[in-house]
Write a protein that holds these residues in place. Structure first.
Motif, PDB file in Angstrom:
ATOM      1  N   LYS A 103      34.184  44.205  46.756  1.00 56.70           N
ATOM      2  CA  LYS A 103      35.485  44.876  46.759  1.00 56.70           C
ATOM      3  C   LYS A 103      35.618  45.892  45.629  1.00 56.70           C
ATOM      4  CE  LYS A 103      38.509  44.078  49.047  1.00 56.70           C
ATOM      5  NZ  LYS A 103      38.927  44.708  50.289  1.00 56.70           N
ATOM      6  N   LEU A 104      34.655  45.908  44.698  1.00 63.45           N
ATOM      7  CA  LEU A 104      34.752  46.775  43.526  1.00 63.45           C
ATOM      8  C   LEU A 104      33.711  47.879  43.570  1.00 63.45           C
ATOM      9  CD1 LEU A 104      35.249  44.062  40.761  1.00 63.45           C
ATOM     10  CD2 LEU A 104      36.996  45.375  41.966  1.00 63.45           C
ATOM     11  N   SER A 105      34.062  49.006  43.010  1.00 65.30           N
ATOM     12  CA  SER A 105      33.116  50.120  42.926  1.00 65.30           C
ATOM     13  C   SER A 105      32.601  50.245  41.497  1.00 65.30           C
ATOM     14  CB  SER A 105      33.793  51.412  43.386  1.00 65.30           C
ATOM     15  OG  SER A 105      34.929  51.659  42.587  1.00 65.30           O
ATOM     16  N   VAL A 106      32.381  49.100  40.872  1.00 68.26           N
ATOM     17  CA  VAL A 106      31.917  49.055  39.484  1.00 68.26           C
ATOM     18  C   VAL A 106      30.442  48.684  39.498  1.00 68.26           C
ATOM     19  CG1 VAL A 106      32.180  47.854  37.281  1.00 68.26           C
ATOM     20  CG2 VAL A 106      34.191  48.361  38.662  1.00 68.26           C
ATOM     21  N   ASP A 107      29.630  49.491  38.844  1.00 63.34           N
ATOM     22  CA  ASP A 107      28.203  49.195  38.761  1.00 63.34           C
ATOM     23  C   ASP A 107      27.961  48.443  37.458  1.00 63.34           C
ATOM     24  OD1 ASP A 107      25.530  49.127  39.370  1.00 63.34           O
ATOM     25  OD2 ASP A 107      25.140  51.107  38.495  1.00 63.34           O
ATOM     26  N   SER A 108      28.071  47.125  37.545  1.00 57.10           N
ATOM     27  CA  SER A 108      27.925  46.284  36.364  1.00 57.10           C
ATOM     28  C   SER A 108      27.400  44.929  36.802  1.00 57.10           C
ATOM     29  CB  SER A 108      29.294  46.116  35.683  1.00 57.10           C
ATOM     30  OG  SER A 108      29.239  45.115  34.699  1.00 57.10           O
ATOM     31  N   ARG A 109      26.685  44.270  35.914  1.00 57.04           N
ATOM     32  CA  ARG A 109      26.213  42.932  36.257  1.00 57.04           C
ATOM     33  C   ARG A 109      27.354  41.933  36.254  1.00 57.04           C
ATOM     34  NH1 ARG A 109      25.820  39.521  32.251  1.00 57.04           N
ATOM     35  NH2 ARG A 109      26.002  40.251  30.119  1.00 57.04           N
ATOM     36  N   ASN A 110      28.470  42.284  35.627  1.00 56.73           N
ATOM     37  CA  ASN A 110      29.653  41.436  35.582  1.00 56.73           C
ATOM     38  C   ASN A 110      30.877  42.292  35.926  1.00 56.73           C
ATOM     39  OD1 ASN A 110      31.783  39.741  34.981  1.00 56.73           O
ATOM     40  ND2 ASN A 110      30.857  38.942  33.129  1.00 56.73           N
ATOM     41  N   PRO A 111      31.091  42.577  37.231  1.00 53.98           N
ATOM     42  CA  PRO A 111      32.135  43.538  37.609  1.00 53.98           C
ATOM     43  C   PRO A 111      33.558  43.079  37.288  1.00 53.98           C
ATOM     44  CG  PRO A 111      31.219  42.480  39.550  1.00 53.98           C
ATOM     45  CD  PRO A 111      30.367  42.061  38.387  1.00 53.98           C
ATOM     46  N   ILE A 112      33.848  41.803  37.372  1.00 54.71           N
ATOM     47  CA  ILE A 112      35.200  41.328  37.057  1.00 54.71           C
ATOM     48  C   ILE A 112      35.509  41.617  35.595  1.00 54.71           C
ATOM     49  CG2 ILE A 112      36.709  39.303  36.874  1.00 54.71           C
ATOM     50  CD1 ILE A 112      35.051  38.086  39.216  1.00 54.71           C
ATOM     51  N   PHE A 113      34.577  41.271  34.730  1.00 54.80           N
ATOM     52  CA  PHE A 113      34.778  41.533  33.305  1.00 54.80           C
ATOM     53  C   PHE A 113      34.852  43.027  33.039  1.00 54.80           C
ATOM     54  CE2 PHE A 113      33.166  42.454  29.043  1.00 54.80           C
ATOM     55  CZ  PHE A 113      34.135  41.797  28.295  1.00 54.80           C
ATOM     56  N   ALA A 114      34.023  43.817  33.718  1.00 56.92           N
ATOM     57  CA  ALA A 114      34.017  45.271  33.497  1.00 56.92           C
ATOM     58  C   ALA A 114      35.387  45.877  33.816  1.00 56.92           C
ATOM     59  CB  ALA A 114      32.927  45.932  34.344  1.00 56.92           C
ATOM     60  N   VAL A 115      36.003  45.441  34.908  1.00 55.47           N
ATOM     61  CA  VAL A 115      37.329  45.946  35.259  1.00 55.47           C
ATOM     62  C   VAL A 115      38.342  45.499  34.212  1.00 55.47           C
ATOM     63  CG1 VAL A 115      39.207  45.803  36.942  1.00 55.47           C
ATOM     64  CG2 VAL A 115      36.849  46.096  37.735  1.00 55.47           C
ATOM     65  N   ALA A 116      38.293  44.213  33.839  1.00 52.49           N
ATOM     66  CA  ALA A 116      39.238  43.697  32.841  1.00 52.49           C
ATOM     67  C   ALA A 116      39.064  44.424  31.507  1.00 52.49           C
ATOM     68  CB  ALA A 116      39.050  42.194  32.673  1.00 52.49           C
ATOM     69  N   GLN A 117      37.827  44.610  31.085  1.00 52.78           N
ATOM     70  CA  GLN A 117      37.579  45.259  29.800  1.00 52.78           C
ATOM     71  C   GLN A 117      37.965  46.739  29.813  1.00 52.78           C
ATOM     72  OE1 GLN A 117      33.540  45.845  28.328  1.00 52.78           O
ATOM     73  NE2 GLN A 117      34.181  44.926  26.383  1.00 52.78           N
ATOM     74  N   SER A 118      37.901  47.374  30.982  1.00 52.18           N
ATOM     75  CA  SER A 118      38.307  48.776  31.048  1.00 52.18           C
ATOM     76  C   SER A 118      39.791  48.935  30.713  1.00 52.18           C
ATOM     77  CB  SER A 118      38.001  49.375  32.421  1.00 52.18           C
ATOM     78  OG  SER A 118      38.883  48.856  33.403  1.00 52.18           O
ATOM     79  N   LEU A 119      40.564  47.886  30.965  1.00 55.55           N
ATOM     80  CA  LEU A 119      41.994  47.916  30.648  1.00 55.55           C
ATOM     81  C   LEU A 119      42.316  47.236  29.324  1.00 55.55           C
ATOM     82  CD1 LEU A 119      43.304  47.162  34.235  1.00 55.55           C
ATOM     83  CD2 LEU A 119      43.310  49.355  33.044  1.00 55.55           C
ATOM     84  N   LYS A 120      41.442  46.340  28.885  1.00 58.39           N
ATOM     85  CA  LYS A 120      41.614  45.607  27.622  1.00 58.39           C
ATOM     86  C   LYS A 120      40.291  45.637  26.864  1.00 58.39           C
ATOM     87  CE  LYS A 120      45.665  43.534  27.658  1.00 58.39           C
ATOM     88  NZ  LYS A 120      46.532  43.622  26.529  1.00 58.39           N
ATOM     89  N   PRO A 121      39.990  46.734  26.160  1.00 55.78           N
ATOM     90  CA  PRO A 121      38.679  46.917  25.523  1.00 55.78           C
ATOM     91  C   PRO A 121      38.286  45.842  24.519  1.00 55.78           C
ATOM     92  CG  PRO A 121      39.897  48.980  25.556  1.00 55.78           C
ATOM     93  CD  PRO A 121      40.841  47.908  26.022  1.00 55.78           C
ATOM     94  N   ALA A 122      39.217  45.135  23.947  1.00 55.49           N
ATOM     95  CA  ALA A 122      38.895  44.143  22.919  1.00 55.49           C
ATOM     96  C   ALA A 122      38.371  42.824  23.502  1.00 55.49           C
ATOM     97  CB  ALA A 122      40.128  43.860  22.055  1.00 55.49           C
ATOM     98  N   LEU A 123      38.324  42.685  24.824  1.00 55.62           N
ATOM     99  CA  LEU A 123      37.856  41.437  25.418  1.00 55.62           C
ATOM    100  C   LEU A 123      36.405  41.161  25.055  1.00 55.62           C
ATOM    101  CD1 LEU A 123      39.334  41.535  29.045  1.00 55.62           C
ATOM    102  CD2 LEU A 123      40.159  40.251  27.075  1.00 55.62           C
ATOM    103  N   VAL A 124      36.096  39.887  24.860  1.00 55.89           N
ATOM    104  CA  VAL A 124      34.725  39.446  24.557  1.00 55.89           C
ATOM    105  C   VAL A 124      34.182  38.771  25.819  1.00 55.89           C
ATOM    106  CG1 VAL A 124      33.321  37.936  23.105  1.00 55.89           C
ATOM    107  CG2 VAL A 124      35.294  39.151  22.125  1.00 55.89           C
ATOM    108  N   GLU A 125      33.079  39.281  26.322  1.00 56.78           N
ATOM    109  CA  GLU A 125      32.555  38.843  27.621  1.00 56.78           C
ATOM    110  C   GLU A 125      32.334  37.329  27.709  1.00 56.78           C
ATOM    111  OE1 GLU A 125      29.243  40.157  30.942  1.00 56.78           O
ATOM    112  OE2 GLU A 125      28.972  40.811  28.858  1.00 56.78           O
ATOM    113  N   LYS A 126      31.631  36.746  26.750  1.00 57.09           N
ATOM    114  CA  LYS A 126      31.327  35.312  26.827  1.00 57.09           C
ATOM    115  C   LYS A 126      32.601  34.476  26.850  1.00 57.09           C
ATOM    116  CE  LYS A 126      28.830  31.515  24.578  1.00 57.09           C
ATOM    117  NZ  LYS A 126      29.480  30.611  25.454  1.00 57.09           N
ATOM    118  N   GLU A 127      33.542  34.797  25.989  1.00 59.86           N
ATOM    119  CA  GLU A 127      34.797  34.043  25.941  1.00 59.86           C
ATOM    120  C   GLU A 127      35.575  34.183  27.248  1.00 59.86           C
ATOM    121  OE1 GLU A 127      36.893  35.511  22.527  1.00 59.86           O
ATOM    122  OE2 GLU A 127      35.348  34.793  21.136  1.00 59.86           O
ATOM    123  N   PHE A 128      35.643  35.408  27.767  1.00 64.04           N
ATOM    124  CA  PHE A 128      36.365  35.677  29.007  1.00 64.04           C
ATOM    125  C   PHE A 128      35.733  34.919  30.175  1.00 64.04           C
ATOM    126  CE2 PHE A 128      36.934  38.072  32.920  1.00 64.04           C
ATOM    127  CZ  PHE A 128      38.306  38.264  32.956  1.00 64.04           C
TER     128      PHE A 128
END
Length: 162
Positions: free
Chosen positions: A121-146
């Motif tokens: 459903k996403l047009s994000v080229d990332s190994r973790n697309p859910i996190f990539a979308v979230a981080q695009s709106l909240k840059p301070a997110l830490v992937e492992k914690e999220f």
């Protein structure tokens, strides 16, 4: 005539629109909430809602159902949104059954399972697309914690249902 006065003191006049118009349907509401997730604010949780995708397909026992909006909070908590207009007779009872069904279909999944469902459903080229979308709106997110938090919420079946 009703006015909206913003923090800067600027006023916007509201124009009354008939809700009987066919231009205001559930798709319109879905698009509005996806574009303006601040409208999904709840008193019980002050964390912002981050929209991830619309019309997420979930495989039920007999058929595929579609969650109107799949979102997350910045702490990884999944937010499931089902849109119904007041004029829809389903809005009163069936919407509760629908949102609970969607939650039951997601409960117990791993984060990897969720990614496999969301990725198409996403047009994000990332190994973790859910996190990539979230981080695009909240840059301070830490992937492992999220990811760890989201995984824990999924396993426990702990969601915000709107």
């Amino acid at each position: 005539m009703p006015l909206l006065i913003n923090r800067d003191g600027q006023a916007t006049t509201f124009v009354r629109k008939s809700l009987k118009s066919s231009s205001y349907d559930e798709k319109w509401l879905q698009e509005l909430l996806f574009a303006r997730p601040e409208l999904l604010a709840t008193e019980s949780n002050e964390r912002e809602v981050i929209p991830i995708c619309r019309e997420l397909p979930l495989k039920g026992s007999n058929s595929t159902v579609f969650l109107d909006l799949f979102c997350v909070r910045d702490d990884g908590k999944p937010v499931l949104v089902e849109c119904k207009l007041w004029r829809n007779p389903q809005a009163r009872r069936e919407v509760i059954g629908q949102i609970l069904e969607y939650a039951s279909l997601l409960q117990g999944l791993t984060f990897s399972d969720l990614e496999a469902i969301v990725r198409p459903k996403l047009s994000v080229d990332s190994r973790n697309p859910i996190f990539a979308v979230a981080q695009s709106l909240k840059p301070a997110l830490v992937e492992k914690e999220f990811v760890d938090a989201c995984h824990s919420y999924l396993v426990r079946g702990e969601f915000d249902l709107i």
